[in-house]
Design a protein around this motif. Sequence first.
Motif, PDB file in Angstrom:
ATOM      1  N   SER A 159       0.816  -1.383   0.087  1.00  0.00           N
ATOM      2  CA  SER A 159      -0.079   0.011  -0.054  1.00  0.00           C
ATOM      3  C   SER A 159       0.635   1.269  -0.070  1.00  0.00           C
ATOM      4  N   LEU A 160       0.554   2.286  -0.752  1.00  0.00           N
ATOM      5  CA  LEU A 160       1.217   3.467  -0.817  1.00  0.00           C
ATOM      6  C   LEU A 160       0.777   4.434   0.675  1.00  0.00           C
ATOM      7  N   ARG A 161       1.655   5.103   1.142  1.00  0.00           N
ATOM      8  CA  ARG A 161       1.494   5.944   2.406  1.00  0.00           C
ATOM      9  C   ARG A 161       0.509   7.067   2.018  1.00  0.00           C
ATOM     10  N   THR A 162       0.605   7.354   1.022  1.00  0.00           N
ATOM     11  CA  THR A 162      -0.267   8.737   0.589  1.00  0.00           C
ATOM     12  C   THR A 162      -1.779   8.088   0.199  1.00  0.00           C
ATOM     13  N   LYS A 163      -2.090   6.954   0.228  1.00  0.00           N
ATOM     14  CA  LYS A 163      -3.244   6.394   0.017  1.00  0.00           C
ATOM     15  C   LYS A 163      -4.075   6.892  -1.369  1.00  0.00           C
ATOM     16  N   GLU A 164      -3.155   7.328  -2.246  1.00  0.00           N
ATOM     17  CA  GLU A 164      -3.557   7.952  -3.290  1.00  0.00           C
ATOM     18  C   GLU A 164      -4.316   6.835  -4.539  1.00  0.00           C
ATOM     19  N   ASP A 165      -5.126   7.277  -5.322  1.00  0.00           N
ATOM     20  CA  ASP A 165      -5.880   6.284  -6.067  1.00  0.00           C
ATOM     21  C   ASP A 165      -5.172   5.917  -7.114  1.00  0.00           C
ATOM     22  N   ILE A 166      -5.031   4.514  -7.172  1.00  0.00           N
ATOM     23  CA  ILE A 166      -4.068   4.022  -8.357  1.00  0.00           C
ATOM     24  C   ILE A 166      -5.103   2.951  -9.253  1.00  0.00           C
ATOM     25  N   THR A 167      -6.339   3.376  -9.444  1.00  0.00           N
ATOM     26  CA  THR A 167      -7.270   2.660 -10.243  1.00  0.00           C
ATOM     27  C   THR A 167      -6.829   2.828 -11.780  1.00  0.00           C
ATOM     28  N   SER A 168      -6.269   4.118 -11.986  1.00  0.00           N
ATOM     29  CA  SER A 168      -5.813   4.179 -13.414  1.00  0.00           C
ATOM     30  C   SER A 168      -4.190   4.232 -13.675  1.00  0.00           C
ATOM     31  N   GLY A 169      -3.619   3.679 -12.541  1.00  0.00           N
ATOM     32  CA  GLY A 169      -2.198   3.663 -12.484  1.00  0.00           C
ATOM     33  C   GLY A 169      -1.736   2.154 -13.076  1.00  0.00           C
ATOM     34  N   GLU A 187      -3.942   0.262 -15.629  1.00  0.00           N
ATOM     35  CA  GLU A 187      -5.148   0.924 -16.037  1.00  0.00           C
ATOM     36  C   GLU A 187      -6.257   0.152 -16.239  1.00  0.00           C
ATOM     37  N   GLY A 188      -6.618  -0.643 -15.313  1.00  0.00           N
ATOM     38  CA  GLY A 188      -7.917  -1.708 -15.487  1.00  0.00           C
ATOM     39  C   GLY A 188      -7.751  -2.988 -16.200  1.00  0.00           C
ATOM     40  N   LYS A 189      -6.561  -3.087 -16.794  1.00  0.00           N
ATOM     41  CA  LYS A 189      -6.321  -4.554 -17.584  1.00  0.00           C
ATOM     42  C   LYS A 189      -5.438  -5.096 -16.597  1.00  0.00           C
ATOM     43  N   TYR A 191      -3.909  -9.592 -15.566  1.00  0.00           N
ATOM     44  CA  TYR A 191      -3.875 -11.083 -15.944  1.00  0.00           C
ATOM     45  C   TYR A 191      -5.210 -11.980 -15.846  1.00  0.00           C
ATOM     46  N   ASN A 192      -5.916 -11.242 -14.976  1.00  0.00           N
ATOM     47  CA  ASN A 192      -7.162 -12.107 -14.944  1.00  0.00           C
ATOM     48  C   ASN A 192      -8.282 -11.393 -15.821  1.00  0.00           C
ATOM     49  N   ASN A 193      -8.191 -10.645 -16.927  1.00  0.00           N
ATOM     50  CA  ASN A 193      -9.251  -9.956 -17.762  1.00  0.00           C
ATOM     51  C   ASN A 193      -8.562  -9.573 -19.089  1.00  0.00           C
ATOM     52  N   GLY A 194      -7.397 -10.559 -19.412  1.00  0.00           N
ATOM     53  CA  GLY A 194      -6.975 -10.386 -20.744  1.00  0.00           C
ATOM     54  C   GLY A 194      -5.645 -10.097 -21.077  1.00  0.00           C
ATOM     55  N   LEU A 195      -4.867  -9.353 -20.024  1.00  0.00           N
ATOM     56  CA  LEU A 195      -3.545  -8.938 -20.163  1.00  0.00           C
ATOM     57  C   LEU A 195      -2.605 -10.375 -20.293  1.00  0.00           C
ATOM     58  N   VAL A 196      -1.696 -10.758 -21.070  1.00  0.00           N
ATOM     59  CA  VAL A 196      -0.814 -11.838 -20.976  1.00  0.00           C
ATOM     60  C   VAL A 196       0.540 -11.571 -20.685  1.00  0.00           C
ATOM     61  N   GLY A 197       1.335 -12.739 -20.251  1.00  0.00           N
ATOM     62  CA  GLY A 197       2.553 -12.428 -19.722  1.00  0.00           C
ATOM     63  C   GLY A 197       2.816 -13.079 -18.500  1.00  0.00           C
ATOM     64  N   GLN A 198       1.589 -13.578 -17.563  1.00  0.00           N
ATOM     65  CA  GLN A 198       1.870 -13.965 -16.394  1.00  0.00           C
ATOM     66  C   GLN A 198       2.844 -15.417 -16.368  1.00  0.00           C
ATOM     67  N   SER A 199       3.434 -15.602 -15.428  1.00  0.00           N
ATOM     68  CA  SER A 199       4.270 -17.042 -15.391  1.00  0.00           C
ATOM     69  C   SER A 199       3.262 -18.111 -15.217  1.00  0.00           C
ATOM     70  N   GLU A 200       3.617 -19.155 -15.474  1.00  0.00           N
ATOM     71  CA  GLU A 200       2.373 -20.346 -15.550  1.00  0.00           C
ATOM     72  C   GLU A 200       2.158 -20.769 -14.306  1.00  0.00           C
ATOM     73  N   ARG A 205      -4.082 -18.203  -9.772  1.00  0.00           N
ATOM     74  CA  ARG A 205      -4.062 -18.321  -8.436  1.00  0.00           C
ATOM     75  C   ARG A 205      -3.832 -17.097  -7.780  1.00  0.00           C
ATOM     76  N   VAL A 206      -3.846 -15.805  -8.652  1.00  0.00           N
ATOM     77  CA  VAL A 206      -3.428 -14.499  -7.823  1.00  0.00           C
ATOM     78  C   VAL A 206      -4.545 -13.512  -8.417  1.00  0.00           C
ATOM     79  N   SER A 207      -4.947 -12.720  -7.473  1.00  0.00           N
ATOM     80  CA  SER A 207      -5.912 -11.743  -7.465  1.00  0.00           C
ATOM     81  C   SER A 207      -5.657 -10.519  -6.874  1.00  0.00           C
ATOM     82  N   HIS A 208      -6.340  -9.609  -7.222  1.00  0.00           N
ATOM     83  CA  HIS A 208      -6.136  -8.171  -6.413  1.00  0.00           C
ATOM     84  C   HIS A 208      -7.184  -7.624  -5.715  1.00  0.00           C
ATOM     85  N   PHE A 209      -7.284  -6.693  -5.348  1.00  0.00           N
ATOM     86  CA  PHE A 209      -8.520  -6.081  -4.430  1.00  0.00           C
ATOM     87  C   PHE A 209      -9.076  -4.810  -4.967  1.00  0.00           C
ATOM     88  N   GLN A 210      -9.938  -5.141  -5.850  1.00  0.00           N
ATOM     89  CA  GLN A 210     -10.340  -3.952  -6.982  1.00  0.00           C
ATOM     90  C   GLN A 210     -11.143  -2.802  -6.334  1.00  0.00           C
TER      91      GLN A 210
END
Length: 505
Positions: A159-169, A187-189, A191-200, A205-210
């Motif tokens: 987490s960033l100490r500034t708590k700034e919005d990183i939704t578009s980061g 910026e919203g893309k 590995y779980n919604n189309g971005l490629v390149g994740q290690s096999e 098995r990995v997700s974030h907290f939207q």
Amino acid sequence: MNHLVDLLCLCLLCLTGKTLCDKNGPAVINVERGADVVLPCSLSTKENIEFILFDWRKPPQKDEDLKEVFLYDAGIHYNNGRGGQSEEFKGRVSHFQDELKHGNASIIIRNTKISDSGEYSCYFPNLQPGQTFYIELVVVEPSKVIRVEEDSDVVLPCSLRTKEDITSGLFDWKKYEGLKEVFLYVEGKHYNNGLVGQSEEFKDRVSHFQDELKHGNASITIRTTRLADSGVYSCDFPNLHPRQTFYIKLDVIGAAPKPHVTILNQTKDRSLLQCEVHGDPEPEVEWRDSAGNTLPAEKTQVERIGNLFYITLRTTVIQTDRYRCVATQETISHQVSNEISVYFSGLSTGWIVFIVLALVLVLVLVGVLALMVLVKKGYITLHRNKEPKVIKVEQDRDVVLPCSLSTKEDITSELFDWKKPPQKDEGLKEVFYKEGKHYNNGHPGQSEEFKGRVSHFQDELKHGNASIIIRNTKISDSGVYSCYFPNIQTPQTFYVKLVVGRVTS
């Protein structure tokens, strides 16, 4: 006019990639504090550099002066008498002697420190033209260590100490061992919604907290953790000013399963019990009777394979009872046990004689078969007509034990086995094994005293060269070694006698 000439020279150097103005910058190598790291440096011509000069330096950085890391000049270097090495690198840096003939000037820095981080240069001043290569070394120390049991889920916080919005980061999670891609968000893309390149090994098995992104929270969850997930992870915000990177160390521990208990041998008045269990951290194992009393036992046998400790404990009992093997891992508050029943009854003399004779016969047969196997596999040699080659080295030096096929056939996909046969009061020692897998990349079974000190020359296998290097030699390393090729058309064994002497002042 002079400034124009300088600018022209600088441009030419940039175009040839000999300076840091190369658009890609120096190669970046990441390593966890305390680990060993190889800094690569090789000539594309692969010309022999055994008789020329190359110099590894750490250029001035911040408040530091120029550091002399490793200097080699026609066989003379900091590890065999040359002076001038910076104090913080003494005893921690070495090169690969047998690789010099292939133009390889790479070095290894052992037991890395945070202060080792920075830019390094590998310089060949006497080549025409002179060549310089650059490496950026990043030694990291995790800011937080998280321990979790195997097969459970874990949250890696970021987490960033500034708590700034990183939704578009943009933020990027990597695992340092092998630079595995764990989770990338752009910026919203992700590995779980189309971005490629994740290690096999991290897929699905990995997700974030939207909903947490608007609060500057880039934490992720890894589900169904595995022992192989252990390691250092980085959470990087490359587009922030200044750039911010956080490090987390994850330790996935293997809770011990129910022990496997068995009766190895039983007579009319005693029984030998064995308990086998594995886990990480190392379990404490003991035998108890039905009253809860701890029983005397043989010395605990411990072997580490991969990330797990494998424990074997034996005890001899003389009474009918239920006996329990208990495995305890205090650091994770885990205890597990298993029971076995032992019953003693009187046996006739005839049965005793029969059992004894049967055991003797079995032991003789097993002994004969074991001898045949040991001879076939090269552990024991019944006839040796040729005296082994003798190599002498001072204690604490590195030494190469040579072993090459005269046919120079490619052995990259073959099997060869280095052993130290039994000598005096020692048992057979497993030194090094190769068949694609070996003791330095996961193959188990290496004798304890050789772990972390023996390696081969991967690029030489295609020329039939199975030589090994033993680092930091000890007096106890002295003895005869065998290099065995069991699977070639005519199996061959080579012998080398190593004599390690004490350093004379």
